[in-house]
Scaffold this motif. Structure first.
Motif, PDB file in Angstrom:
ATOM      1  N   GLU A  40      46.206 -22.119  26.704  1.00  0.00           N
ATOM      2  CA  GLU A  40      46.961 -22.001  25.455  1.00  0.00           C
ATOM      3  C   GLU A  40      47.359 -23.387  24.983  1.00  0.00           C
ATOM      4  O   GLU A  40      47.816 -24.216  25.782  1.00  0.00           O
ATOM      5  CB  GLU A  40      48.212 -21.156  25.676  1.00  0.00           C
ATOM      6  N   ILE A  41      47.189 -23.628  23.691  1.00  0.00           N
ATOM      7  CA  ILE A  41      47.562 -24.898  23.078  1.00  0.00           C
ATOM      8  C   ILE A  41      48.557 -24.615  21.957  1.00  0.00           C
ATOM      9  O   ILE A  41      48.297 -23.788  21.082  1.00  0.00           O
ATOM     10  CB  ILE A  41      46.329 -25.632  22.495  1.00  0.00           C
ATOM     11  N   ALA A  42      49.673 -25.304  21.978  1.00  0.00           N
ATOM     12  CA  ALA A  42      50.676 -25.200  20.917  1.00  0.00           C
ATOM     13  C   ALA A  42      50.700 -26.524  20.174  1.00  0.00           C
ATOM     14  O   ALA A  42      50.798 -27.587  20.798  1.00  0.00           O
ATOM     15  CB  ALA A  42      52.053 -24.893  21.502  1.00  0.00           C
ATOM     16  N   VAL A  43      50.611 -26.463  18.850  1.00  0.00           N
ATOM     17  CA  VAL A  43      50.657 -27.678  18.032  1.00  0.00           C
ATOM     18  C   VAL A  43      51.856 -27.561  17.106  1.00  0.00           C
ATOM     19  O   VAL A  43      51.939 -26.639  16.288  1.00  0.00           O
ATOM     20  CB  VAL A  43      49.354 -27.874  17.227  1.00  0.00           C
ATOM     21  N   ARG A  44      52.780 -28.507  17.269  1.00  0.00           N
ATOM     22  CA  ARG A  44      54.012 -28.500  16.476  1.00  0.00           C
ATOM     23  C   ARG A  44      54.105 -29.745  15.606  1.00  0.00           C
ATOM     24  O   ARG A  44      53.542 -30.785  15.920  1.00  0.00           O
ATOM     25  CB  ARG A  44      55.240 -28.478  17.392  1.00  0.00           C
ATOM     26  N   GLY A  47      59.458 -29.783  14.660  1.00  0.00           N
ATOM     27  CA  GLY A  47      59.197 -28.915  15.788  1.00  0.00           C
ATOM     28  C   GLY A  47      58.562 -27.578  15.463  1.00  0.00           C
ATOM     29  O   GLY A  47      58.306 -26.783  16.364  1.00  0.00           O
ATOM     30  N   ARG A  48      58.291 -27.311  14.170  1.00  0.00           N
ATOM     31  CA  ARG A  48      57.698 -26.018  13.812  1.00  0.00           C
ATOM     32  C   ARG A  48      56.220 -25.955  14.187  1.00  0.00           C
ATOM     33  O   ARG A  48      55.531 -26.965  14.199  1.00  0.00           O
ATOM     34  CB  ARG A  48      57.840 -25.750  12.306  1.00  0.00           C
ATOM     35  N   PHE A  49      55.727 -24.753  14.481  1.00  0.00           N
ATOM     36  CA  PHE A  49      54.316 -24.517  14.750  1.00  0.00           C
ATOM     37  C   PHE A  49      53.502 -24.869  13.511  1.00  0.00           C
ATOM     38  O   PHE A  49      53.903 -24.567  12.393  1.00  0.00           O
ATOM     39  CB  PHE A  49      54.098 -23.039  15.117  1.00  0.00           C
ATOM     40  N   VAL A  50      52.341 -25.504  13.717  1.00  0.00           N
ATOM     41  CA  VAL A  50      51.457 -25.847  12.599  1.00  0.00           C
ATOM     42  C   VAL A  50      50.270 -24.881  12.642  1.00  0.00           C
ATOM     43  O   VAL A  50      49.447 -24.947  13.554  1.00  0.00           O
ATOM     44  CB  VAL A  50      50.971 -27.309  12.678  1.00  0.00           C
ATOM     45  N   PRO A  51      50.174 -23.990  11.651  1.00  0.00           N
ATOM     46  CA  PRO A  51      49.075 -23.026  11.619  1.00  0.00           C
ATOM     47  C   PRO A  51      47.835 -23.604  10.936  1.00  0.00           C
ATOM     48  O   PRO A  51      47.880 -24.689  10.369  1.00  0.00           O
ATOM     49  CB  PRO A  51      49.656 -21.887  10.772  1.00  0.00           C
ATOM     50  N   GLY A  52      46.746 -22.852  10.995  1.00  0.00           N
ATOM     51  CA  GLY A  52      45.553 -23.196  10.223  1.00  0.00           C
ATOM     52  C   GLY A  52      44.820 -24.431  10.680  1.00  0.00           C
ATOM     53  O   GLY A  52      44.146 -25.078   9.881  1.00  0.00           O
ATOM     54  N   LEU A  53      44.912 -24.760  11.964  1.00  0.00           N
ATOM     55  CA  LEU A  53      44.260 -25.966  12.472  1.00  0.00           C
ATOM     56  C   LEU A  53      42.950 -25.620  13.174  1.00  0.00           C
ATOM     57  O   LEU A  53      42.764 -24.502  13.665  1.00  0.00           O
ATOM     58  CB  LEU A  53      45.175 -26.673  13.480  1.00  0.00           C
ATOM     59  N   HIS A  54      42.064 -26.592  13.237  1.00  0.00           N
ATOM     60  CA  HIS A  54      40.863 -26.485  14.063  1.00  0.00           C
ATOM     61  C   HIS A  54      41.167 -27.269  15.334  1.00  0.00           C
ATOM     62  O   HIS A  54      41.262 -28.498  15.308  1.00  0.00           O
ATOM     63  CB  HIS A  54      39.647 -27.056  13.336  1.00  0.00           C
TER      64      HIS A  54
END
Length: 191
Positions: free
Chosen positions: A88-92, A97-104
């Motif tokens: 699992e990878i979380a990108v903030r 500190g918010r989650f960044v959606p829509g990434l490759h």
């Protein structure tokens, strides 16, 4: 304390971001950070986080797990079939500190013996507690791995003519000493 029309201290030239708005964004990021910490330190076998460019990139390693996938317009449950780890990878956003959606997002694992696996695309996963990018992997051995994560610049629109000029460069993060114990938790979906 500033009122609702005061520009944010981050950039007083912004017509969109006010101090109260940015404070709310930070509160969202703090809540996501607490959930991520719970995932990486209490649920996962191993986990961590580091800053990379304008992001904070985190990881969690768990047993391979079943998930719903869309297939021909229907949700279909798929148990692991030979996969023995879930990465699992979380990108903030490093600023709030918010989650960044829509990434490759892609990940590469280097085994204890030096074999490079990947890169593989980590897909967006809706999780009841924590959005993240993930996939099940088939790994040859237990032990200490290196995890390399690559994030391409997102193509989504950005609001705010000043503060919206962000996330324009690809970034890479490397985690060494990632402890992986292979396993799978096939779970049948609810009937």
């Amino acid at each position: 304390m500033a009122d609702e029309t005061t520009p944010a201290p981050m950039n007083p030239d912004s017509s969109e971001a006010t101090t109260p708005q940015l404070r709310r964004a930070v509160e969202q990021g703090e809540a996501y950070g607490r959930a991520l910490q719970y995932m990486t330190q209490e649920v996962a076998h191993d986990g961590g986080e580091q800053e990379a460019g304008q992001y904070r990139i985190g990881y969690a390693i768990e047993d391979a797990e079943g998930m719903y996938h869309f297939h021909d317009g229907d949700l279909v449950w798929r148990n692991p079939e030979g996969e023995n780890a879930h990465v699992e990878i979380a990108v903030r956003d490093a600023a709030d500190g918010r989650f960044v959606p829509g990434l490759h997002v892609t990940a590469t694992l280097v085994t204890p013996g030096g074999q490079e696996l990947g890169p593989h695309v980590q897909e967006l996963v809706w999780h009841p507690m924590l959005y993240h990018y993930a996939r099940n992997w088939t790994l040859p051995e237990d032990g200490e791995y290196t995890l390399r994560v690559h994030v391409d610049p997102p193509t989504f629109m950005r609001h705010d003519e000043i503060n919206g000029r962000r996330f324009t460069e690809p970034v890479d993060a490397e985690f060494t000493g990632v402890q992986i114990e292979r396993g799978a938790e096939p779970v049948q979906p609810p009937s």
